[in-house]
Design an enzyme around this catalytic site. Sequence first.
Site, PDB file in Angstrom:
ATOM      1  N   SER A  28       0.921  -1.366  -0.062  1.00 39.65           N
ATOM      2  CA  SER A  28       0.173  -0.084   0.043  1.00 39.65           C
ATOM      3  C   SER A  28       0.851   1.279   0.091  1.00 39.65           C
ATOM      4  CB  SER A  28      -0.895  -0.037   1.267  1.00 39.65           C
ATOM      5  OG  SER A  28      -0.338  -0.135   2.536  1.00 39.65           O
ATOM      6  N   HIS A 161     -40.460  21.733 -11.509  1.00 36.11           N
ATOM      7  CA  HIS A 161     -40.366  20.839 -12.856  1.00 36.11           C
ATOM      8  C   HIS A 161     -39.500  21.665 -13.867  1.00 36.11           C
ATOM      9  CE1 HIS A 161     -43.796  18.431 -11.245  1.00 36.11           C
ATOM     10  NE2 HIS A 161     -44.110  19.884 -10.818  1.00 36.11           N
ATOM     11  N   SER A 282     -13.757  27.669 -26.901  1.00 37.50           N
ATOM     12  CA  SER A 282     -13.722  26.604 -27.513  1.00 37.50           C
ATOM     13  C   SER A 282     -12.569  26.700 -28.759  1.00 37.50           C
ATOM     14  CB  SER A 282     -15.127  26.428 -28.492  1.00 37.50           C
ATOM     15  OG  SER A 282     -15.129  25.970 -29.492  1.00 37.50           O
ATOM     16  N   LYS A 288     -17.770  30.975 -28.240  1.00 31.74           N
ATOM     17  CA  LYS A 288     -18.029  30.200 -26.883  1.00 31.74           C
ATOM     18  C   LYS A 288     -17.258  30.588 -25.645  1.00 31.74           C
ATOM     19  CE  LYS A 288     -20.041  26.553 -26.692  1.00 31.74           C
ATOM     20  NZ  LYS A 288     -20.473  24.969 -26.825  1.00 31.74           N
ATOM     21  N   GLU A 295     -19.483  22.193 -14.929  1.00 31.99           N
ATOM     22  CA  GLU A 295     -19.520  20.832 -15.367  1.00 31.99           C
ATOM     23  C   GLU A 295     -18.845  19.931 -14.747  1.00 31.99           C
ATOM     24  OE1 GLU A 295     -19.966  20.988 -19.997  1.00 31.99           O
ATOM     25  OE2 GLU A 295     -18.928  23.007 -19.323  1.00 31.99           O
TER      26      GLU A 295
END
Length: 462
Positions: A28, A161, A282, A288, A295
């Site tokens: 380990s 919703h 991008s 972009k 994310e």
Amino acid sequence: MTDQSSNQMWGGRFAAGPDAIMEAINASIGFDQRMAAQDIAGSRAHAAMLAATGVISDSDAQAIREGLLTVLSEIQSGSFQFSTALEDIHMNVEARLKEVIGEPAGRLHTGRSRNDQVATDFKLWVRDQFDAAEIGLLALIRALLTQAEAGADWVMPGFTHLQTAQPVTWGHHMMAYVEMFGRDLSRVRDARARMNESPLGAAALAGTSFPIDRQMTAEALGFDRPAANSLDAVSDRDFALEFLSTASICAVHLSRFAEELVIWSSAQFRFVTLSDRFSTGSSIMPQKKNPDAAELIRAKVGRIYGANTALMMVMKGLPLAYSKDMQEDKEQVFDAADNWMLALAAMEGMVKDMTANRDSLAAAAGSGFSTATDLADWLVRVLGLPFRDAHHVTGSLVAMAETKGCDLPDLTLDDMQSVHGDITDDVYSVLTVENSVNSRQSYGGTAPDQVRTQIKRWKARL
Ligand code: ARG
């Protein structure tokens, strides 16, 4: 005589050393070297206690304690040679101590075992991470409070919703996350308090016949008390499971917020502008600006919860006391801790830097018939209609506005009265989003006064 290659710590009864594959699956050291500082702190406390109780001499304890500091500085400077043959951090440190100080090193392992040693080291490591999580959560909560304070009365749509439901305030939405991260903080504190018992001195599983002082080592290492059952002390990994489950719940909160930031920063919403510092571009589409940090935070819950599941499965069905399965605890916790701290820091940075677009929020707040409930409430309050009837009347008015392609406040009084004759022009006073949010004065409601009350309560709490 034992084979040269057999283990110097436990090779006494072995005629041959391990197969290379055995060494690979058994070792380990590749990951538990992260616990070097904790291992050395634990050993130094143990040596001091062994001398205080007369189990070893003061001069041996002195040599051990100083030698361990030398080993620590070698590890910290990067000059230490870790060996897979020596399995783990505990044996690597002890073997090096022997090289540094000679014979007294062999007395360090009196009255303890690697089983209580690893449990102690790992607890110390996890405890530090609980403290780091507390700091990260507090910083994030502060950043959210700053956002909430700036926009306590900025209107925006509230959703259910992901459909427009009722107008809320920006401050209220930020404070919802303060509540969530506040509960995470209290889970961190609870778990930290619960785990803070020292396994050291539980030895292999049964305790020891040496007259050790577990209170002394517990105190030296900042534990509240020694763990009360030696079998439990060496086989308990609840603290790691609680760490991972606390991290998992917090990661769920982080991912929900991250998802909102991804949606809000899109061209279709424009509720927020994320700073350049927390966005990427991008390589092909020049226009972009991508919310990559959000994310990735959204995704981190996968590995953190994965670690939680993995360790739950490792621990499930293990008989008392120690089993080598438990060595599989560390990589999960290390990875989850690293990613949890990173996600907290990235979220804090994003929240600090982001700009809420007040105009876009306000424009969206009034769309989608968001004050329909206010209209229904007015029919109940002023005309005395039962709520179910008021709901029906309002539904007809919404359908009418939809047909006409306008919002509720754009319907004329004649339009309104064609659906219910008793409606007066007082109704327009509740159809603006400002009046809508201001009227939600119930405790914990979205009215700016209520939001400011909660901000004040949180500031006093911190
Ligand atoms: N490397 C081991 C672990 O991480 C240390 C304890 C080993 N104990 C033993 N009896 N083999 O769990």
